[in-house]
Design an enzyme around this catalytic site. Sequence first.
Site, mmCIF file in Angstrom:
data_model
loop_
_atom_site.group_PDB
_atom_site.id
_atom_site.type_symbol
_atom_site.label_atom_id
_atom_site.label_comp_id
_atom_site.label_asym_id
_atom_site.label_seq_id
_atom_site.Cartn_x
_atom_site.Cartn_y
_atom_site.Cartn_z
ATOM 1 N N HIS A 28 0.827 -1.133 -0.031
ATOM 2 C CA HIS A 28 0.025 -0.135 -0.155
ATOM 3 C C HIS A 28 0.890 1.189 0.062
ATOM 4 O O HIS A 28 1.588 1.386 1.086
ATOM 5 C CB HIS A 28 -0.929 -0.137 1.141
ATOM 6 C CG HIS A 28 -1.982 0.904 1.321
ATOM 7 N ND1 HIS A 28 -1.914 1.963 2.617
ATOM 8 C CD2 HIS A 28 -2.849 1.441 0.557
ATOM 9 C CE1 HIS A 28 -2.885 2.666 2.163
ATOM 10 N NE2 HIS A 28 -3.509 2.535 1.291
ATOM 11 N N ARG A 29 0.802 1.902 -1.055
ATOM 12 C CA ARG A 29 1.556 3.070 -1.330
ATOM 13 C C ARG A 29 3.187 2.785 -1.252
ATOM 14 O O ARG A 29 3.821 3.440 -0.565
ATOM 15 C CB ARG A 29 1.365 4.078 -0.495
ATOM 16 C CG ARG A 29 -0.296 4.560 -0.614
ATOM 17 C CD ARG A 29 -0.612 5.738 0.790
ATOM 18 N NE ARG A 29 -1.905 5.686 0.866
ATOM 19 C CZ ARG A 29 -2.815 6.289 1.627
ATOM 20 N NH1 ARG A 29 -2.014 6.843 2.665
ATOM 21 N NH2 ARG A 29 -4.054 6.096 1.726
ATOM 22 N N GLU A 85 -4.256 3.967 -8.488
ATOM 23 C CA GLU A 85 -5.434 4.573 -8.415
ATOM 24 C C GLU A 85 -5.360 6.020 -8.785
ATOM 25 O O GLU A 85 -4.707 6.941 -8.637
ATOM 26 C CB GLU A 85 -5.532 4.731 -6.718
ATOM 27 C CG GLU A 85 -6.896 5.312 -6.308
ATOM 28 C CD GLU A 85 -7.118 5.621 -4.743
ATOM 29 O OE1 GLU A 85 -8.100 6.567 -4.463
ATOM 30 O OE2 GLU A 85 -6.578 4.809 -3.898
ATOM 31 N N GLU A 98 0.734 -0.739 -4.768
ATOM 32 C CA GLU A 98 -0.447 0.183 -5.166
ATOM 33 C C GLU A 98 0.029 1.874 -4.672
ATOM 34 O O GLU A 98 0.993 1.868 -4.063
ATOM 35 C CB GLU A 98 -1.621 0.096 -3.929
ATOM 36 C CG GLU A 98 -2.853 0.928 -4.372
ATOM 37 C CD GLU A 98 -2.704 2.197 -3.478
ATOM 38 O OE1 GLU A 98 -3.669 3.006 -3.799
ATOM 39 O OE2 GLU A 98 -1.765 2.386 -2.712
ATOM 40 N N ASP A 131 0.133 -2.155 4.422
ATOM 41 C CA ASP A 131 1.355 -1.567 4.812
ATOM 42 C C ASP A 131 2.469 -2.290 5.243
ATOM 43 O O ASP A 131 3.561 -2.123 5.239
ATOM 44 C CB ASP A 131 1.005 -0.629 5.999
ATOM 45 C CG ASP A 131 0.151 0.547 5.534
ATOM 46 O OD1 ASP A 131 -0.120 0.739 4.411
ATOM 47 O OD2 ASP A 131 -0.590 0.938 6.581
ATOM 48 N N HIS A 145 -1.257 10.515 -2.396
ATOM 49 C CA HIS A 145 -2.695 10.176 -2.060
ATOM 50 C C HIS A 145 -3.484 11.469 -1.652
ATOM 51 O O HIS A 145 -4.531 11.434 -2.440
ATOM 52 C CB HIS A 145 -2.577 9.215 -0.521
ATOM 53 C CG HIS A 145 -3.655 9.065 -0.118
ATOM 54 N ND1 HIS A 145 -4.401 9.745 0.851
ATOM 55 C CD2 HIS A 145 -4.612 7.873 -0.470
ATOM 56 C CE1 HIS A 145 -5.640 9.188 0.737
ATOM 57 N NE2 HIS A 145 -5.711 7.924 0.173
ATOM 58 N N ASP A 191 -0.997 5.857 -5.912
ATOM 59 C CA ASP A 191 -2.069 7.115 -6.417
ATOM 60 C C ASP A 191 -1.573 8.140 -7.375
ATOM 61 O O ASP A 191 -0.457 8.811 -7.283
ATOM 62 C CB ASP A 191 -2.603 7.896 -5.077
ATOM 63 C CG ASP A 191 -2.617 7.067 -4.208
ATOM 64 O OD1 ASP A 191 -3.953 6.508 -3.910
ATOM 65 O OD2 ASP A 191 -1.859 7.059 -3.099
ATOM 66 N N LYS A 207 -6.874 9.735 -8.661
ATOM 67 C CA LYS A 207 -6.989 10.361 -7.786
ATOM 68 C C LYS A 207 -6.725 11.996 -8.130
ATOM 69 O O LYS A 207 -5.413 12.100 -8.182
ATOM 70 C CB LYS A 207 -6.311 9.960 -6.460
ATOM 71 C CG LYS A 207 -6.754 10.796 -5.147
ATOM 72 C CD LYS A 207 -5.828 10.306 -3.986
ATOM 73 C CE LYS A 207 -6.088 8.780 -3.657
ATOM 74 N NZ LYS A 207 -7.641 8.997 -2.956
#
Length: 234
Positions: free
Chosen positions: A6-7, A108, A33, A231, A48, A35, A110
């Site tokens: 995640h990020r 993503e 992942e 994470d 994000h 954004d 965004k």
Amino acid sequence: MQKIAHRGISAQAPENTRAAFEKMVNLGVDWLETDIDMTSDGQLVLIHDSKVDRTSNGNGLVNHNSLLGLQKLDFGQWFGDEFTDERIVTLQWLIDFINAHALNVNFELKTEVKHEQQNFYLMRVHQSLHQLNQTSQVIVSSFDVDLLKKYHELMPKIPIGLLIEGELPNNIIELAKNVGATYIHPDVTYMTEEQVKLLLSHDLQVNVWTVNEAVVAKKLQKWGVHAIFTDFPV
């Protein structure tokens, strides 16, 4: 069940930075992942929040800053002094990194650009993603149904994921079909086994966010969830 960073490895490094992505290589993590947002001068960057305040020493909207202006900000020190001078990451840098290390990615969409600028934003994303090696698995997701649908019309071969915040709406199957989603990305807080079964029965794969507890991950795996965003991917 796949674990998606995640990020980047955001438990060990500031989110969406080179440090967070580079840690993936040494740890053997191959799914990430991130954004995508756009600067005032039309450059795609990975962040994000709509504002830079939380993750940098600056302030203001991403869309109101140029790439040059954003590159002057420190995006690492808030996380720890050892990450001082981490700079905002461009989508181009990440695409080169993904290609170099044979990674898979969930992007993503965004952005808070005005409606008339959305087509330009999507065109820039479209052009960039064409540079990815065909061996990389790619998912494009968004909470914005209209934006996601527009993107899917541009690049119909790339599977898309519909992000859901809060409880699943009663018309989730209809929404998924309308946008052409392959995946549903629900909030772990509200997910039930019955909902997972419903989605799977309609040939929708389920990727749940954000799962940081091992006991919860094991439960979701038993339910048949395809992947979790975490994470702590290792």
